[in-house]
Motif scaffolding. Sequence first.
Motif, PDB file in Angstrom:
ATOM      1  N   PRO A   1      12.241  -4.201  22.734  1.00 31.20           N
ATOM      2  CA  PRO A   1      11.130  -3.765  21.754  1.00 31.20           C
ATOM      3  C   PRO A   1       9.920  -4.852  21.783  1.00 31.20           C
ATOM      4  N   ARG A   2       9.310  -5.109  22.840  1.00 30.72           N
ATOM      5  CA  ARG A   2       8.507  -6.306  22.549  1.00 30.72           C
ATOM      6  C   ARG A   2       7.405  -6.223  23.476  1.00 30.72           C
ATOM      7  N   VAL A   3       6.035  -6.742  22.971  1.00 29.24           N
ATOM      8  CA  VAL A   3       5.112  -6.912  23.980  1.00 29.24           C
ATOM      9  C   VAL A   3       4.410  -8.148  23.952  1.00 29.24           C
ATOM     10  N   ASP A   4       4.255  -8.774  25.097  1.00 28.14           N
ATOM     11  CA  ASP A   4       4.089 -10.299  25.399  1.00 28.14           C
ATOM     12  C   ASP A   4       2.626 -10.405  25.736  1.00 28.14           C
ATOM     13  N   VAL A   5       2.247 -11.347  25.153  1.00 27.60           N
ATOM     14  CA  VAL A   5       0.397 -11.637  25.244  1.00 27.60           C
ATOM     15  C   VAL A   5       0.321 -12.902  25.978  1.00 27.60           C
ATOM     16  N   TYR A   6      -0.538 -12.898  26.947  1.00 29.34           N
ATOM     17  CA  TYR A   6      -1.000 -14.023  27.904  1.00 29.34           C
ATOM     18  C   TYR A   6      -2.292 -13.987  27.752  1.00 29.34           C
TER      19      TYR A   6
ATOM     20  N   THR B   1      11.731   0.684  18.663  1.00 24.59           N
ATOM     21  CA  THR B   1      10.862   1.445  19.482  1.00 24.59           C
ATOM     22  C   THR B   1      11.792   1.889  20.384  1.00 24.59           C
ATOM     23  N   GLY B   2      11.620   3.119  21.366  1.00 24.17           N
ATOM     24  CA  GLY B   2      12.567   3.449  22.450  1.00 24.17           C
ATOM     25  C   GLY B   2      12.146   2.818  23.507  1.00 24.17           C
TER      26      GLY B   2
ATOM     27  N   VAL C   1       1.335   1.709  22.892  1.00 27.09           N
ATOM     28  CA  VAL C   1       2.672   1.624  23.774  1.00 27.09           C
ATOM     29  C   VAL C   1       3.552   2.783  23.502  1.00 27.09           C
ATOM     30  N   GLU C   2       3.996   3.334  24.591  1.00 30.81           N
ATOM     31  CA  GLU C   2       4.776   4.613  24.481  1.00 30.81           C
ATOM     32  C   GLU C   2       6.061   4.426  23.681  1.00 30.81           C
ATOM     33  N   ASP C   3       6.318   5.348  22.872  1.00 33.04           N
ATOM     34  CA  ASP C   3       7.432   5.121  22.071  1.00 33.04           C
ATOM     35  C   ASP C   3       8.667   6.409  22.853  1.00 33.04           C
ATOM     36  N   ASP C   4       9.616   6.073  23.579  1.00 30.40           N
ATOM     37  CA  ASP C   4      10.066   7.100  24.289  1.00 30.40           C
ATOM     38  C   ASP C   4      11.050   7.824  23.385  1.00 30.40           C
ATOM     39  N   ALA C   5      11.389   7.038  22.424  1.00 29.98           N
ATOM     40  CA  ALA C   5      12.604   7.759  21.638  1.00 29.98           C
ATOM     41  C   ALA C   5      12.126   8.706  20.436  1.00 29.98           C
ATOM     42  N   ARG C   6      10.934   8.462  19.663  1.00 35.36           N
ATOM     43  CA  ARG C   6      10.575   9.206  18.581  1.00 35.36           C
ATOM     44  C   ARG C   6       9.303   9.870  18.683  1.00 35.36           C
TER      45      ARG C   6
END
Length: 730
Positions: free
Chosen positions: A665-670, A691-692, A714-719
């Motif tokens: 569950p991570r978003v990396d920023v460049y 998150t899912g 970001v899509e949370d596929d779980a909930r």
Amino acid sequence: MKFATRLTALSFALQGLAFQPCVAQSTLNYTTSWIGNSFGFGDGKWMQQDVEAIAVAPDGTVYANAPWDESGSEIGVYRGGDKLAVGANTHGWGNAGGDAIAVNSTYVYAAMSIGNQNNGLVGADYPPANQTWFGVTRRLRSNVAQGAPFTSGIGNSANATKNSFLRVLAASSSTDGAVRGLAATDTELYVADTADNRIVVYDAQTMRQLRSFTVPSPGRIALGADGTLWVVQGMQDASGASIGHYRADGTALNDAPALPSGTVPTDLAFAPSGQLSIADNGPSQQILLYSRASNGQMAAAGALGTRQGIFHVVEGTPGDWRFNGITGIGYDQAGNLYVAQNGQGLRPFGTALVGQGAVLESYAMGARSLGWRLDGLTFVDAAAFDPANAANVYTGSKRFALDYSQPPGKQWTYAGFTLNRFAYPDDPALHSTRGARGSPMVRRFNGQLFLYTLDQYAHYLNVYRFSPATDGEVAIPSGFLAQNPLPGNWPAGQPTYGEWMWRDANGDGKVSADEITSNPSTGATVGNGYWWVDTPGNVWLATPASGIREMPLQGLDANGNPQYTYASSKMFAMPAPFNRIARIVYVAETDTMYITGFTAAIPWNASLWKEAGPVLARYDNWSSGSPTLTWQASLPWNTSGNPQVTTVGIAVAGNYVFIAELYTPRVDVYDTRSGQMVGSMTPGANVGSTTGWVDIYMGISAAQRDNGDYVVLVEDDARAKILMYEWTPG
């Protein structure tokens, strides 16, 4: 190929090229929020993504059931606008939820099934090869996670629901034998064995079968005060379902109401007054009321809800009494009404569809006012910003309005439902694998708003236009681009091989064979590609191994549909260092192409079919014929770890590239200017610090607000929600 190509010989300025490794960075200054669910999961709660049936206890406790919820809340318990409990062990290890539910003073009876996961599970708890068991799980009302076993009960010997499953039907794995209706008293349980055209009656305490009687494909059951059964029957009849009335011994009575033409009955319930309510998921989207007349027959007594529901007047506008896909209704002893909806209606036979998002409402009938509402509106569904307004967010079938001044989780308002299945039954999304539109790209050109959507794995690109004056919030089917034919018989006129496209030339929103253009010679070269639509409306297709194709927008036709042709397409060769492209983002304003994918150093293999790849690169002057590889960066990548660390999505906004990881569950920023990784964002405590999986190709989007802040979705596929990060760069 039939279209003219321009294979551009890409030359690269490699001198002084910056190669940026993945390095750990300090935590960014951001907050976490979410869109589309009444709960964030920081409190351990989420509104389930689908509700196929409800049962209402006298005290107003609502028990919900559905065949599938990604995080295992197939059975959910709600009261007073809060979620009280989750019924476990209807998810995984062969278990699935179901399409019906009932309660008495002691027990919850929920339809479910037990399979063997493609013959991978064996033993007494599972059916034999190529078979599925359909039946009922009995739970304690005091604890729905706890089974209430009985002598003949089977299944789940290793958990708290051991021997609490009643097998009603054993069917082949290709058969939908789901129980579609349940009703219970303290002494008897009535089960709709829909596939076998019968209602089976069991002792509610011992679960021994008492009797059965024939009813044509029965569905929902409501018990009258006199002990008779009212049944939605003919669920699989070509002419449509109707209402039947039976004594408890199965004797048919002839006083059931004839329903208005076009009615699609999905559920029925009795109010404390004795009035019969029938949920209509046809075009009326209302609850039809019937009372006993002086001649002894059931006579129409009005309806609850706005006629046409969410599609009345300003089409697609949510609101009180504006129903959308009614799946269940019920009353408590005080007369409050409860309505479950999923934007679709009951699960079609033989499918695993989960609707367009769940809504559970309660209305106080005395004042005819809303008591409470719970939403679980997104599943395998990304979100994207309106380029003209970062407070306007679209998913595949929803529009949300954002108020950034509100606290996390309170910033969103459900503002529009954009899929009209009645006006546009030929919407390509309704004929896709999941029956949903999927990942959106929102574009504005020629002064108009357009929606482009990708299915889960980017096989198809849907095109929609808007006409607020005639269709309100609804996105009108406008076009469709396919890398290969759709499975099945829809649409007529599609080729048997190769790619093809449809444009709604006559403006009626229906797919006609004479509106289809095929390009069969490219079927093998464009398969499993990835679509992108740039700001001016040009369509790009990143093929895995044959380079990138641009289909320039050829203007709008007389009905306002974007026009594309294969003949005008342009091809760009595979750029070094890639040997397989997975994702692209083209920024037309700066003629910059961002690519993720695989290289000779870390090659693609079939097990990485969903991944965006380990390398990110930026190319300037892309369309010039001599683009420059400005930088490339290594992305987080460890396929031998547990969990694996891989990438799945890319978004670009302002000066930053945002990369969504797949299993972590991570978003990396460049930084777009240097390729340097500047940090990462992970879910905060208010969403449970988790998150899912991002389980779709285009599961992330980003925008820069006027105040300089960045918002990442970001899509949370779980909930059943969209995760939202708000970041202020340092």
